[in-house]
Design a protein around this motif. Structure first.
Motif, mmCIF file in Angstrom:
data_model
loop_
_atom_site.group_PDB
_atom_site.id
_atom_site.type_symbol
_atom_site.label_atom_id
_atom_site.label_comp_id
_atom_site.label_asym_id
_atom_site.label_seq_id
_atom_site.Cartn_x
_atom_site.Cartn_y
_atom_site.Cartn_z
ATOM 1 N N LEU A 79 0.818 -1.212 0.000
ATOM 2 C CA LEU A 79 0.000 0.000 0.000
ATOM 3 C C LEU A 79 0.853 1.265 0.000
ATOM 4 N N PHE A 80 1.772 1.342 0.952
ATOM 5 C CA PHE A 80 2.587 2.551 1.065
ATOM 6 C C PHE A 80 3.542 2.675 -0.116
ATOM 7 N N GLY A 81 4.162 1.565 -0.510
ATOM 8 C CA GLY A 81 5.128 1.603 -1.601
ATOM 9 C C GLY A 81 4.506 2.081 -2.894
ATOM 10 N N TYR A 82 3.311 1.591 -3.199
ATOM 11 C CA TYR A 82 2.645 2.010 -4.435
ATOM 12 C C TYR A 82 2.433 3.518 -4.455
ATOM 13 N N HIS A 83 1.861 4.057 -3.383
ATOM 14 C CA HIS A 83 1.540 5.486 -3.368
ATOM 15 C C HIS A 83 2.802 6.349 -3.336
ATOM 16 N N ALA A 84 3.804 5.922 -2.575
ATOM 17 C CA ALA A 84 5.054 6.691 -2.530
ATOM 18 C C ALA A 84 5.731 6.719 -3.901
ATOM 19 N N LEU A 85 5.770 5.572 -4.578
ATOM 20 C CA LEU A 85 6.384 5.510 -5.904
ATOM 21 C C LEU A 85 5.569 6.297 -6.927
ATOM 22 N N TYR A 86 4.259 6.249 -6.814
ATOM 23 C CA TYR A 86 3.403 6.950 -7.760
ATOM 24 C C TYR A 86 3.625 8.460 -7.695
ATOM 25 N N PHE A 87 3.576 9.000 -6.483
ATOM 26 C CA PHE A 87 3.766 10.442 -6.344
ATOM 27 C C PHE A 87 5.188 10.859 -6.720
ATOM 28 N N SER A 88 6.161 10.026 -6.400
ATOM 29 C CA SER A 88 7.545 10.323 -6.768
ATOM 30 C C SER A 88 7.713 10.324 -8.287
ATOM 31 N N ALA A 89 7.041 9.371 -8.962
ATOM 32 C CA ALA A 89 7.127 9.303 -10.421
ATOM 33 C C ALA A 89 6.529 10.545 -11.064
ATOM 34 N N LEU A 90 5.414 11.029 -10.535
ATOM 35 C CA LEU A 90 4.771 12.208 -11.096
ATOM 36 C C LEU A 90 5.615 13.459 -10.890
ATOM 37 N N ARG A 91 6.454 13.439 -9.896
ATOM 38 C CA ARG A 91 7.347 14.579 -9.674
ATOM 39 C C ARG A 91 8.599 14.496 -10.534
ATOM 40 N N ALA A 92 8.989 13.291 -10.912
ATOM 41 C CA ALA A 92 10.240 13.104 -11.649
ATOM 42 C C ALA A 92 10.052 12.987 -13.150
ATOM 43 N N ALA A 93 8.811 12.924 -13.632
ATOM 44 C CA ALA A 93 8.540 12.777 -15.060
ATOM 45 C C ALA A 93 7.203 13.438 -15.374
ATOM 46 N N PRO A 94 6.960 13.786 -16.642
ATOM 47 C CA PRO A 94 5.660 14.357 -17.017
ATOM 48 C C PRO A 94 4.511 13.454 -16.615
ATOM 49 N N LEU A 160 8.030 0.713 -11.440
ATOM 50 C CA LEU A 160 8.069 0.058 -10.137
ATOM 51 C C LEU A 160 6.733 0.198 -9.418
ATOM 52 N N CYS A 161 6.093 1.335 -9.607
ATOM 53 C CA CYS A 161 4.772 1.564 -9.032
ATOM 54 C C CYS A 161 3.788 0.507 -9.520
ATOM 55 N N ALA A 162 3.804 0.257 -10.839
ATOM 56 C CA ALA A 162 2.913 -0.755 -11.416
ATOM 57 C C ALA A 162 3.257 -2.147 -10.898
ATOM 58 N N VAL A 163 4.547 -2.437 -10.762
ATOM 59 C CA VAL A 163 4.985 -3.740 -10.262
ATOM 60 C C VAL A 163 4.538 -3.924 -8.806
ATOM 61 N N PHE A 164 4.632 -2.866 -8.004
ATOM 62 C CA PHE A 164 4.260 -2.943 -6.591
ATOM 63 C C PHE A 164 2.784 -3.301 -6.439
ATOM 64 N N TRP A 165 1.902 -2.560 -7.152
ATOM 65 C CA TRP A 165 0.474 -2.798 -6.936
ATOM 66 C C TRP A 165 0.026 -4.133 -7.502
ATOM 67 N N SER A 166 0.559 -4.510 -8.655
ATOM 68 C CA SER A 166 0.191 -5.807 -9.222
ATOM 69 C C SER A 166 0.705 -6.942 -8.345
ATOM 70 N N SER A 167 1.911 -6.793 -7.799
ATOM 71 C CA SER A 167 2.460 -7.817 -6.912
ATOM 72 C C SER A 167 1.660 -7.893 -5.613
ATOM 73 N N TYR A 168 1.256 -6.738 -5.092
ATOM 74 C CA TYR A 168 0.434 -6.706 -3.881
ATOM 75 C C TYR A 168 -0.898 -7.427 -4.135
ATOM 76 N N SER A 169 -1.521 -7.140 -5.280
ATOM 77 C CA SER A 169 -2.828 -7.720 -5.584
ATOM 78 C C SER A 169 -2.744 -9.229 -5.769
ATOM 79 N N VAL A 170 -1.780 -9.681 -6.557
ATOM 80 C CA VAL A 170 -1.631 -11.116 -6.793
ATOM 81 C C VAL A 170 -1.125 -11.821 -5.535
ATOM 82 N N GLY A 171 -0.201 -11.164 -4.816
ATOM 83 C CA GLY A 171 0.310 -11.740 -3.574
ATOM 84 C C GLY A 171 -0.771 -11.903 -2.525
ATOM 85 N N SER A 172 -1.759 -11.012 -2.540
ATOM 86 C CA SER A 172 -2.871 -11.135 -1.592
ATOM 87 C C SER A 172 -3.625 -12.441 -1.802
ATOM 88 N N ARG A 173 -3.653 -12.906 -3.045
ATOM 89 C CA ARG A 173 -4.307 -14.184 -3.344
ATOM 90 C C ARG A 173 -3.561 -15.331 -2.659
#
Length: 318
Positions: A79-94, A160-173
């Motif tokens: 949860l935290f990793g996805y959101h932290a990476l997402y906001f960081s990505a939006l600051r570092a790229a268009p 990495l943001c995409a990898v985090f959330w997809s891994s979290y979702s599948v890992g929850s299974r």
């Protein structure tokens, strides 16, 4: 007595998260100018309290105490990793390019789900998710995108943001025996981490007026609160390939809501995206329908029930 939680019903519950995430953009705009980490802190705290209230009402503290530590670490990092990476990505790229890369997560969920025991990834699942991604690209980029080398670090963070959330979702299974009420702990720990980083990196700007606080409250109750609980049920007990593909409805519905609210304008790109995302969902649904499934109940529980769900055999569909 609650209705038995069959695979289709669990999938429908999981899709509620997609509907709630469609409100994310509108409510985020309404909560401006609160910085993202502080907003995360507020919303995750509200989301965590929702779960704790349910745990208290159902006397589920003992069940939470039996959950292994690695489950709490996994969920919090997700949860935290996805959101932290997402906001960081939006600051570092268009924003358009970073957002597009980050929205690879539904496609990755579909691909990663093929590694799960008892799951079978069909061509319709993959093609449906791919169509959904193209549709999302039409919305996010507005029909034009230009990747530039100087923004590669930001693009990497978005991936990495995409990898985090997809891994979290599948890992929850894989962690399906863990009660959904553990999400409350994930949220509270994510709130603590967000709050700590906020104090280091951001200026404290609280939501402005009743509108700002109302938007922040609604975020915590919905897209950054209840959504995580119903998503947990969906990915653990529902059709995870169908959920991954249908997640591309979130940017479509989000844009439609912004159009209705007068914040965005209708466009041909939006219409094309609607056709692509709908077509992708139909392909995935047909692929799922071709699988032999049982209508037997998987588990009878509430969305945040602290009672562990028993493992489900592949023969029952989940």
């Amino acid at each position: 007595m609650p209705a038995p939680l069959t695979r289709p019903r669990a999938t429908a519950i999981g899709f509620v998260a997609v509907l709630l995430w469609a409100l994310l953009a509108l409510l985020t705009v309404g909560s401006s100018p609160t910085p993202p980490l502080l907003l995360n802190t507020i919303c995750f705290t509200i989301g965590g309290v929702i779960g704790l209230i349910w745990v208290q009402a159902t006397n589920g503290w003992r069940a939470l105490a039996r959950v292994p530590l690695h489950v709490y670490v996994f969920g919090t990092v997700g949860l935290f990793g996805y959101h932290a990476l997402y906001f960081s990505a939006l600051r570092a790229a268009p924003a358009a390019e970073a957002g597009l890369i980050a929205y690879l997560w539904p496609l990755l969920i579909v691909l990663f789900s093929g590694l799960l025991p008892g799951e079978r990834l069909r061509a319709g699942h993959f093609l449906g998710a791919l169509l959904g991604f193209v549709g999302a690209a039409c919305i996010i980029t507005g029909g034009g995108v230009g990747f530039q080398a100087q923004y590669m670090p930001g693009y990497g963070l978005a991936f990495l943001c995409a990898v985090f959330w997809s891994s979290y979702s599948v890992g929850s299974r894989v962690l399906g025996a863990a009660p959904t009420a553990t999400v409350a702990v994930f949220c509270l720990l994510s709130a603590a981490a967000s709050g700590g980083l906020h104090l280091i990196f951001e200026e404290t700007i609280w939501p402005a007026g009743a509108l700002g606080w109302g938007a922040a409250l609604m975020l915590g109750l919905g897209p950054v609160g209840l959504a995580f609980y119903v998503w947990d049920i969906g990915v653990k007990r529902g059709d995870i390939q169908m959920l991954g593909t249908s997640s591309y409805a979130a940017p479509l519905l989000s844009t439609l809501i912004l159009v209705v609210a007068g914040i965005a304008d209708p466009s041909w790109a939006l219409a094309l995206a609607a056709l692509l995302i709908t077509g992708g969902a139909v392909l995935a649904a047909r692929a799922s329908a071709s699988e032999p499934t049982s209508e037997a109940a998987v588990v009878a529980s509430d969305p945040v029930s602290p009672q562990p769900a028993p493992p489900v055999s592949p023969q029952s569909g989940r």
